[in-house]
Design a protein around this motif. Structure first.
Motif, PDB file in Angstrom:
ATOM      1  N   GLY A   1       2.603   1.353  -0.343  1.00 54.37           N
ATOM      2  CA  GLY A   1       3.224   0.126   0.302  1.00 54.37           C
ATOM      3  C   GLY A   1       3.718  -0.818  -0.633  1.00 54.37           C
ATOM      4  N   LYS A   2       4.640  -1.702  -0.133  1.00 58.81           N
ATOM      5  CA  LYS A   2       4.865  -2.952  -0.944  1.00 58.81           C
ATOM      6  C   LYS A   2       4.974  -4.022  -0.106  1.00 58.81           C
ATOM      7  CE  LYS A   2       7.840  -0.304  -3.787  1.00 58.81           C
ATOM      8  NZ  LYS A   2       9.216  -0.108  -4.338  1.00 58.81           N
ATOM      9  N   THR A   3       4.746  -5.366  -0.710  1.00 60.82           N
ATOM     10  CA  THR A   3       5.058  -6.554  -0.020  1.00 60.82           C
ATOM     11  C   THR A   3       5.848  -7.417  -0.738  1.00 60.82           C
ATOM     12  OG1 THR A   3       2.819  -7.556  -0.731  1.00 60.82           O
ATOM     13  CG2 THR A   3       2.812  -6.536   1.398  1.00 60.82           C
ATOM     14  N   MET A   4       6.760  -8.216  -0.431  1.00 60.61           N
ATOM     15  CA  MET A   4       7.533  -9.016  -1.138  1.00 60.61           C
ATOM     16  C   MET A   4       7.217 -10.462  -0.638  1.00 60.61           C
ATOM     17  SD  MET A   4       9.453  -6.012  -0.875  1.00 60.61           S
ATOM     18  CE  MET A   4       8.951  -5.665   0.578  1.00 60.61           C
TER      19      MET A   4
ATOM     20  N   ALA B   1       7.348  -6.332   4.017  1.00 59.02           N
ATOM     21  CA  ALA B   1       6.474  -5.511   3.882  1.00 59.02           C
ATOM     22  C   ALA B   1       6.988  -3.904   4.320  1.00 59.02           C
ATOM     23  CB  ALA B   1       5.150  -5.774   4.690  1.00 59.02           C
ATOM     24  N   SER B   2       6.539  -3.193   3.504  1.00 63.29           N
ATOM     25  CA  SER B   2       6.713  -1.617   3.761  1.00 63.29           C
ATOM     26  C   SER B   2       5.384  -0.856   3.661  1.00 63.29           C
ATOM     27  CB  SER B   2       7.993  -1.133   3.013  1.00 63.29           C
ATOM     28  OG  SER B   2       7.779  -1.051   1.526  1.00 63.29           O
ATOM     29  N   ILE B   3       5.497   0.073   4.273  1.00 62.99           N
ATOM     30  CA  ILE B   3       4.377   1.047   4.317  1.00 62.99           C
ATOM     31  C   ILE B   3       4.536   2.517   4.576  1.00 62.99           C
ATOM     32  CG2 ILE B   3       3.365   0.426   6.691  1.00 62.99           C
ATOM     33  CD1 ILE B   3       0.594   0.212   5.525  1.00 62.99           C
TER      34      ILE B   3
ATOM     35  N   PHE C   1       4.601  -6.887  -4.763  1.00 66.58           N
ATOM     36  CA  PHE C   1       3.376  -6.093  -5.123  1.00 66.58           C
ATOM     37  C   PHE C   1       3.618  -4.848  -4.469  1.00 66.58           C
ATOM     38  CE2 PHE C   1       1.556 -10.476  -4.826  1.00 66.58           C
ATOM     39  CZ  PHE C   1       0.967 -10.567  -6.153  1.00 66.58           C
ATOM     40  N   ALA C   2       2.975  -3.955  -5.270  1.00 66.81           N
ATOM     41  CA  ALA C   2       2.925  -2.359  -4.954  1.00 66.81           C
ATOM     42  C   ALA C   2       1.460  -1.850  -4.841  1.00 66.81           C
ATOM     43  CB  ALA C   2       3.759  -1.483  -5.869  1.00 66.81           C
ATOM     44  N   TYR C   3       1.419  -1.188  -3.657  1.00 70.50           N
ATOM     45  CA  TYR C   3      -0.102  -0.844  -3.427  1.00 70.50           C
ATOM     46  C   TYR C   3      -0.080   0.761  -3.151  1.00 70.50           C
ATOM     47  CZ  TYR C   3       0.196  -5.437  -1.788  1.00 70.50           C
ATOM     48  OH  TYR C   3       0.710  -6.813  -1.741  1.00 70.50           O
ATOM     49  N   GLU C   4      -1.469   1.287  -3.659  1.00 71.37           N
ATOM     50  CA  GLU C   4      -1.781   2.729  -3.391  1.00 71.37           C
ATOM     51  C   GLU C   4      -3.153   2.460  -2.577  1.00 71.37           C
ATOM     52  OE1 GLU C   4      -1.542   5.203  -6.720  1.00 71.37           O
ATOM     53  OE2 GLU C   4       0.455   5.816  -6.261  1.00 71.37           O
ATOM     54  N   ILE C   5      -3.357   3.122  -1.658  1.00 72.22           N
ATOM     55  CA  ILE C   5      -4.804   3.281  -0.928  1.00 72.22           C
ATOM     56  C   ILE C   5      -5.314   4.685  -1.263  1.00 72.22           C
ATOM     57  CG2 ILE C   5      -6.563   3.044   0.837  1.00 72.22           C
ATOM     58  CD1 ILE C   5      -4.513   0.663   1.881  1.00 72.22           C
TER      59      ILE C   5
END
Length: 144
Positions: A108-111, A62-64, A92-96
């Motif tokens: 962030g991303k989670t693998m 995970a990265s943030i 998955f990639a994320y934006e909040i």
């Protein structure tokens, strides 16, 4: 083509903040989980149903990156998309963002890896080809 972005809005609850009314940093990882759960639900499949089929998605990395803080009572939107997919792995990639101004707060991303319930790696493309095809279409920006 760009991946399909799934969105989910929520209001920051008091219990998610510290004494300064700022969202405690680990809550963003919880929100990432909400984002990917809702993305999978958009396929007409819940995480529970996926597990009942014998497929797990354990987190491997995970990265943030924190840009600006969310605060108590803010309305935020979690934007989630499939960044990478292979028969064995999924990212998955994320934006909040804060609404209504869409101010970027966190990325962030989670693998994840696809495994059986006893954590043996599997090729999702063979085990659950329909689920794999849907995730791959999300990554490619295609509707099935």
């Amino acid at each position: 083509m760009s991946p399909i972005i799934h969105t989910h809005s929520l209001r920051v609850r008091y219990g998610e903040t510290d004494q300064m009314s700022v969202v405690y940093h680990t809550n963003y990882l919880n929100w990432f989980e909400v984002g990917r759960t809702e993305l999978i639900r958009a396929a007409g499949l819940s995480y529970r149903q996926l597990e009942e089929k014998g497929v797990l998605l354990p987190l491997t990395d995970a990265s943030i990156s924190y840009k600006k803080p969310a605060k108590y009572d803010d309305v935020v939107e979690i934007r989630t998309h499939v960044e990478l997919i292979s028969p064995l792995r999924l990212t998955f990639a994320y934006e909040i963002v804060r609404l209504p101004d869409e101010e970027l707060l966190v990325t962030g991303k989670t693998m994840h890896v696809f495994t059986t319930t006893d954590l043996r790696p599997i090729r999702l493309s063979k085990t659950e080809p329909e689920v794999y095809a849907w995730l791959e279409a999300q990554h490619k920006g295609e509707q099935l």
